[in-house]
Design a protein around this motif. Structure first.
Motif, PDB file in Angstrom:
ATOM      1  N   UNK B  25     -57.163  -8.150  -1.537  1.00  0.00           N
ATOM      2  CA  UNK B  25     -57.577  -8.864  -0.307  1.00  0.00           C
ATOM      3  C   UNK B  25     -56.478  -9.323   0.571  1.00  0.00           C
ATOM      4  N   UNK B  26     -55.732  -9.534  -0.007  1.00  0.00           N
ATOM      5  CA  UNK B  26     -54.110  -9.931   1.246  1.00  0.00           C
ATOM      6  C   UNK B  26     -53.555  -8.349   1.662  1.00  0.00           C
ATOM      7  N   UNK B  27     -53.521  -7.145   0.818  1.00  0.00           N
ATOM      8  CA  UNK B  27     -53.419  -5.926   0.944  1.00  0.00           C
ATOM      9  C   UNK B  27     -53.895  -5.775   1.820  1.00  0.00           C
ATOM     10  N   UNK B  28     -55.353  -5.698   1.963  1.00  0.00           N
ATOM     11  CA  UNK B  28     -56.467  -4.886   2.818  1.00  0.00           C
ATOM     12  C   UNK B  28     -56.500  -5.664   4.223  1.00  0.00           C
ATOM     13  N   UNK B  29     -56.136  -6.916   4.115  1.00  0.00           N
ATOM     14  CA  UNK B  29     -56.153  -7.603   5.502  1.00  0.00           C
ATOM     15  C   UNK B  29     -54.345  -7.974   6.124  1.00  0.00           C
ATOM     16  N   UNK B  30     -54.061  -7.554   5.734  1.00  0.00           N
ATOM     17  CA  UNK B  30     -51.950  -6.451   6.138  1.00  0.00           C
ATOM     18  C   UNK B  30     -52.787  -5.392   6.858  1.00  0.00           C
ATOM     19  N   UNK B 151     -67.014  -9.692  -3.647  1.00  0.00           N
ATOM     20  CA  UNK B 151     -67.027  -9.220  -2.180  1.00  0.00           C
ATOM     21  C   UNK B 151     -65.919  -8.176  -1.783  1.00  0.00           C
ATOM     22  N   UNK B 152     -64.978  -8.831  -2.827  1.00  0.00           N
ATOM     23  CA  UNK B 152     -63.324  -7.699  -3.095  1.00  0.00           C
ATOM     24  C   UNK B 152     -63.959  -6.682  -4.065  1.00  0.00           C
ATOM     25  N   UNK B 204     -57.607 -12.828   4.504  1.00  0.00           N
ATOM     26  CA  UNK B 204     -56.180 -13.615   3.885  1.00  0.00           C
ATOM     27  C   UNK B 204     -56.987 -14.476   3.714  1.00  0.00           C
ATOM     28  N   UNK B 205     -57.972 -15.658   4.616  1.00  0.00           N
ATOM     29  CA  UNK B 205     -57.955 -16.637   5.007  1.00  0.00           C
ATOM     30  C   UNK B 205     -58.443 -16.344   3.238  1.00  0.00           C
ATOM     31  N   UNK B 206     -59.913 -15.582   3.204  1.00  0.00           N
ATOM     32  CA  UNK B 206     -60.796 -15.372   1.900  1.00  0.00           C
ATOM     33  C   UNK B 206     -59.449 -15.550   0.501  1.00  0.00           C
ATOM     34  N   UNK B 207     -58.149 -14.501   0.740  1.00  0.00           N
ATOM     35  CA  UNK B 207     -57.573 -14.871  -0.543  1.00  0.00           C
ATOM     36  C   UNK B 207     -56.704 -16.192  -0.836  1.00  0.00           C
ATOM     37  N   UNK B 208     -57.124 -16.893  -0.161  1.00  0.00           N
ATOM     38  CA  UNK B 208     -56.150 -18.038   0.081  1.00  0.00           C
ATOM     39  C   UNK B 208     -56.755 -19.048  -0.821  1.00  0.00           C
ATOM     40  N   UNK B 209     -58.719 -19.104  -0.336  1.00  0.00           N
ATOM     41  CA  UNK B 209     -59.576 -19.773  -0.506  1.00  0.00           C
ATOM     42  C   UNK B 209     -59.665 -19.497  -1.876  1.00  0.00           C
ATOM     43  N   UNK B 210     -59.551 -18.072  -2.579  1.00  0.00           N
ATOM     44  CA  UNK B 210     -60.053 -17.451  -4.159  1.00  0.00           C
ATOM     45  C   UNK B 210     -59.016 -18.140  -5.443  1.00  0.00           C
ATOM     46  N   UNK B 211     -58.141 -18.150  -4.349  1.00  0.00           N
ATOM     47  CA  UNK B 211     -56.659 -18.813  -5.236  1.00  0.00           C
ATOM     48  C   UNK B 211     -56.914 -20.372  -5.671  1.00  0.00           C
ATOM     49  N   UNK B 212     -56.839 -20.822  -4.499  1.00  0.00           N
ATOM     50  CA  UNK B 212     -57.412 -22.526  -4.618  1.00  0.00           C
ATOM     51  C   UNK B 212     -58.655 -22.850  -5.993  1.00  0.00           C
ATOM     52  N   UNK B 213     -59.270 -21.649  -5.036  1.00  0.00           N
ATOM     53  CA  UNK B 213     -60.705 -22.602  -5.967  1.00  0.00           C
ATOM     54  C   UNK B 213     -60.631 -22.284  -7.230  1.00  0.00           C
ATOM     55  N   UNK B 224     -47.234 -17.995  -4.060  1.00  0.00           N
ATOM     56  CA  UNK B 224     -45.282 -18.040  -4.856  1.00  0.00           C
ATOM     57  C   UNK B 224     -45.337 -15.963  -4.275  1.00  0.00           C
ATOM     58  N   UNK B 225     -45.202 -15.678  -3.148  1.00  0.00           N
ATOM     59  CA  UNK B 225     -45.288 -14.598  -2.823  1.00  0.00           C
ATOM     60  C   UNK B 225     -46.524 -13.461  -2.972  1.00  0.00           C
ATOM     61  N   UNK B 226     -47.147 -14.060  -3.184  1.00  0.00           N
ATOM     62  CA  UNK B 226     -48.099 -13.293  -3.295  1.00  0.00           C
ATOM     63  C   UNK B 226     -48.510 -12.165  -2.414  1.00  0.00           C
ATOM     64  N   UNK B 227     -48.693 -13.600  -0.937  1.00  0.00           N
ATOM     65  CA  UNK B 227     -49.008 -12.291   0.027  1.00  0.00           C
ATOM     66  C   UNK B 227     -47.652 -10.993   0.308  1.00  0.00           C
ATOM     67  N   UNK B 228     -46.356 -10.853  -0.168  1.00  0.00           N
ATOM     68  CA  UNK B 228     -45.606 -10.128   0.230  1.00  0.00           C
ATOM     69  C   UNK B 228     -45.416  -8.728  -0.986  1.00  0.00           C
ATOM     70  N   UNK B 229     -45.878  -9.970  -1.759  1.00  0.00           N
ATOM     71  CA  UNK B 229     -46.545  -8.452  -2.895  1.00  0.00           C
ATOM     72  C   UNK B 229     -47.639  -7.680  -2.639  1.00  0.00           C
ATOM     73  N   UNK B 230     -48.892  -8.175  -1.949  1.00  0.00           N
ATOM     74  CA  UNK B 230     -49.699  -7.076  -1.653  1.00  0.00           C
ATOM     75  C   UNK B 230     -49.342  -6.347  -0.277  1.00  0.00           C
ATOM     76  N   UNK B 231     -48.345  -7.454   0.332  1.00  0.00           N
ATOM     77  CA  UNK B 231     -47.283  -6.004   1.021  1.00  0.00           C
ATOM     78  C   UNK B 231     -47.183  -4.743   0.845  1.00  0.00           C
ATOM     79  N   UNK B 232     -46.585  -5.020  -0.294  1.00  0.00           N
ATOM     80  CA  UNK B 232     -46.141  -3.987  -1.125  1.00  0.00           C
ATOM     81  C   UNK B 232     -46.868  -3.410  -1.561  1.00  0.00           C
ATOM     82  N   UNK B 233     -47.925  -3.560  -1.991  1.00  0.00           N
ATOM     83  CA  UNK B 233     -48.667  -2.780  -2.603  1.00  0.00           C
ATOM     84  C   UNK B 233     -49.674  -2.031  -1.919  1.00  0.00           C
ATOM     85  N   UNK B 234     -49.703  -2.804  -0.067  1.00  0.00           N
ATOM     86  CA  UNK B 234     -50.333  -1.573   1.232  1.00  0.00           C
ATOM     87  C   UNK B 234     -49.388  -0.575   1.478  1.00  0.00           C
TER      88      UNK B 234
END
Lengths: 347, 302
Positions: B25-30, B151-152, B204-213, B224-234
């Motif tokens: 979700x994060x990578x796709x968002x970016x 959805x992902x 990215x909101x879905x990604x965060x919601x999933x994490x908290x849920x 913990x850097x998952x957003x940055x790892x997602x950017x690396x994945x992209x």
């Protein structure tokens, strides 16, 4: 003489600080707090006596060092956000070297420790620079990843090999190595932990200023930061400049540990930096990457940091983190709007 | 259970597929943002923000639906501001992104202490309802356990379709590849850049919601850097939805491996296990990819 560019910078910095204060005032009012009481307490705590002023200068010291390192990187358009990791690696090595070499004469131990710390921090800056040059991957991603890696490594080596039992710190270095406390010379600062690191920090800021603006390499560095492609056509080895700037910039961040190790506690402790590597980003941006400006913006953030502690019972001290964020964002916006305005009106 | 058997089990594979959700979700968002020509470093911050607002609003109102909707809306609101900075004011996108990350990190830390008097985490709450349709189907029931994960997986095809088969996707890509040419054909480039950023904010909101849920609470630094790892994945996935999927799969496999190591209690020190995902990311960036080629006008204000 103040040049026009500096004048514009001064206007936008002042405006953005004012806007930040305004936003924070509104934010506090929404939370049902009295902003005048809170800001009043911050300033009265800091300026009440020599102790408050001394502690504020003490807190500004590591910020000045780190921000000078960041300024070197930022001038080369390298957005290093890995200072938190780099400075911890360097500080750890500074403490270890000082511990292992304490049979040597005092000035030599201090010098070698600082050089080793510089090299280790700098080495961790080389990695993201290399990835940027070779793979064109933004240093923002890699420096953040490096933060996690370095902090885990430092934690591992500290706890498994060097820590005093059931603590997160190294042993204490030899008492002879400790820096002079300013309060021993100037009783005005009585009780404060302000030490000669502060003077070295000011010196570092001046040297960094001269390095960036008055040397040949500094010119290349700014040229690469301004326009990498054009610099290449000018015959500047841009890859080399990027590597060296990142090495030097990351290296300087290690000196943040000097204040804590030689000037205050006498040992390296995990977590001593407390995210100061990120605060330094705000400091550097607010100073417009100018090392002399950094001294002043470090003082401003040190006031917020030290004063924030005193209002903690009224409002969580984490408020200062919000203030940092707002300062960065308002600075970015105001800066753009002001410079656009002057372009239209004056040129 | 020893490490080998735990890693080759079917449960491990399902774990990998489930843990991929925030990465993809994060990578796709970016990706949507960068295809439109805006580098969005603040995916990390946006994930953090939505995880926080979802958890806090759900706890305070006792209503998960309200938490979900408001978390998405708050992210969209921040995305508009991000767009105003990067598209309308044309401020350096990377600096803006880092500024947003620091601001959001500070804001969530402050509000966490202010609301719950805790500097570490919120109380526990019930996460999103489970998705039970597939629960009786052997393998799929193991990882398609919530709507966001479902959805992902659909998003892999949806985003490929939108980007490469629709008029919207073509115009969005023109904003990222050659905005001047797009503008000359009458495309409102700035609007499309805003659309890209808004889609980024939503995903990215879905990604965060999933994490908290998934964790049934919000804790400080949980992204913990998952957003940055997602950017690396992209980047590793070369800005292509299906390739990004495989890159994310690799990162989630390492995360699942890390969890297995922790559970089986191997001799490897825990700090070294924890740094694995970040270390691997660096290694992959150094070694296994060629020079990357982002959209031509990526990061260039227009």
């Amino acid at each position: 003489m103040i040049s026009k560019k500096n004048l514009i910078n001064l206007i936008s910095v002042t405006l953005s600080v004012l806007i930040t204060v305004l936003i924070v005032f509104v934010f506090l009012l929404i939370l049902g707090k009295d902003p005048f009481e809170i800001f009043g307490m911050i300033f009265s705590e800091v300026f009440a006596d020599g102790y408050g002023i001394g502690q504020t200068l003490f807190k500004a010291t590591p910020l000045i060092f780190i921000s000078c390192g960041l300024a070197v990187c930022f001038h080369a358009s390298l957005f290093n956000i890995g200072a938190e990791g780099q400075l911890n690696a360097g500080s750890f090595v500074i403490a270890l070297t000082a511990l292992k070499l304490d049979f040597l004469p005092v000035p030599i131990v201090i010098l070698i420790s600082l050089i080793f710390g510089f090299i280790v921090s700098g080495f961790f800056g080389i990695i993201p620079a290399y990835i940027k040059i070779k793979k064109d991957v933004s240093e923002v991603i890699t420096t953040i990843m490096m933060n996690f890696v370095i902090l885990a490594l430092v934690n591992f080596f500290l706890l498994d090999f060097f820590a005093v039992e059931s603590t997160m710190r190294t042993e204490k270095i030899n008492e002879d190595l400790m820096f002079l406390k300013i309060s021993d010379v100037l009783p005005f600062f009585d009780g404060s932990t302000l030490n000669s690191s502060f003077i070295l920090a000011i010196l570092a800021a001046v040297l960094t200023y001269l390095f960036i603006y008055k040397t040949g390499f500094g010119y290349k560095l700014r040229s690469v930061g301004f326009n990498e492609l054009a610099s290449k056509y000018l015959g500047i080895r841009t890859n080399g400049v990027i590597l060296i700037s990142f090495f030097i910039g990351a290296g300087i961040t290690a000196f943040a540990g000097m204040n804590y190790i030689f000037g205050y506690k006498g040992f390296y402790e995990f977590g001593f930096s407390n995210n100061i590597g990120f605060t330094a980003i705000a400091v550097t941006l607010l100073a417009k990457n100018n090392p002399i400006g950094i001294i002043f913006s470090s003082l401003l953030f040190a006031i917020l940091d030290y004063g924030g502690l005193s209002v903690n019972q009224l409002i969580p001290k984490e408020l200062m983190l919000v203030v940092q964020g707002i300062i960065i964002l308002s600075l970015l916006a105001v800066d753009k709007i002001v410079s656009n305005y002057f372009k239209e009106k004056l040129i | 259970m020893d490490l080998i058997t735990s890693v080759i089990s079917l449960g491990f594979v399902a774990q990998v597929l489930r843990l991929m959700t925030p990465f993809y979700l994060g990578a796709s968002a970016a990706n949507f943002s960068e295809r439109g020509g805006v580098i969005n470093i603040s995916v990390e911050g946006f994930m953090n923000l939505s995880a926080f607002s979802f958890a806090v609003i759900s706890i305070l109102t006792g209503n998960i639906t309200a938490g979900f909707i408001l978390a998405v809306l708050i992210n969209l609101l921040f995305s508009v501001v991000f767009g105003y900075f990067t598209v309308s004011l044309k401020i350096n996108q990377i600096v803006t992104g880092v500024g947003f990350n620091l601001f959001i990190a500070g804001l969530t830390k402050f509000l966490l202490v202010y609301i719950f008097s805790s500097s570490s985490n919120t109380p526990r709450f019930e996460g999103l309802p489970e998705f039970t349709l597939f629960s009786s189907i052997p393998f799929f029931g193991l990882f398609l356990t919530d709507y966001i994960t479902l959805f992902c997986f659909l998003l892999i095809f949806i985003s490929a379709y939108i980007l490469f088969k629709t008029r919207f996707g073509l115009r969005l890509r023109s904003a990222g590849e050659n905005p001047a040419a797009g503008e000359s054909l009458g495309i409102k480039i700035r609007n499309y850049r805003y659309y890209g950023i808004l889609i980024c904010g939503f995903l990215s909101s879905l990604a965060g919601i999933w994490m908290a849920s998934n964790q049934n609470s919000y804790s400080d630094g949980m992204i913990a850097g998952r957003g940055y790892i997602a950017l690396a994945a992209m980047i590793i996935g070369k800005w292509k939805p299906v390739n990004i999927f495989f890159a994310c799969l690799m990162f989630s496999a390492f995360e699942a491996f890390e969890i297995s190591l922790q559970i089986t209690g191997s001799d490897i020190p825990s700090q070294l296990i924890q740094m694995l995902p970040y270390f691997i990311t660096i290694l992959v960036l150094i070694g296994f990819i060629g020079k990357t080629k982002p959209p031509a006008a990526d990061g260039v204000p227009y």
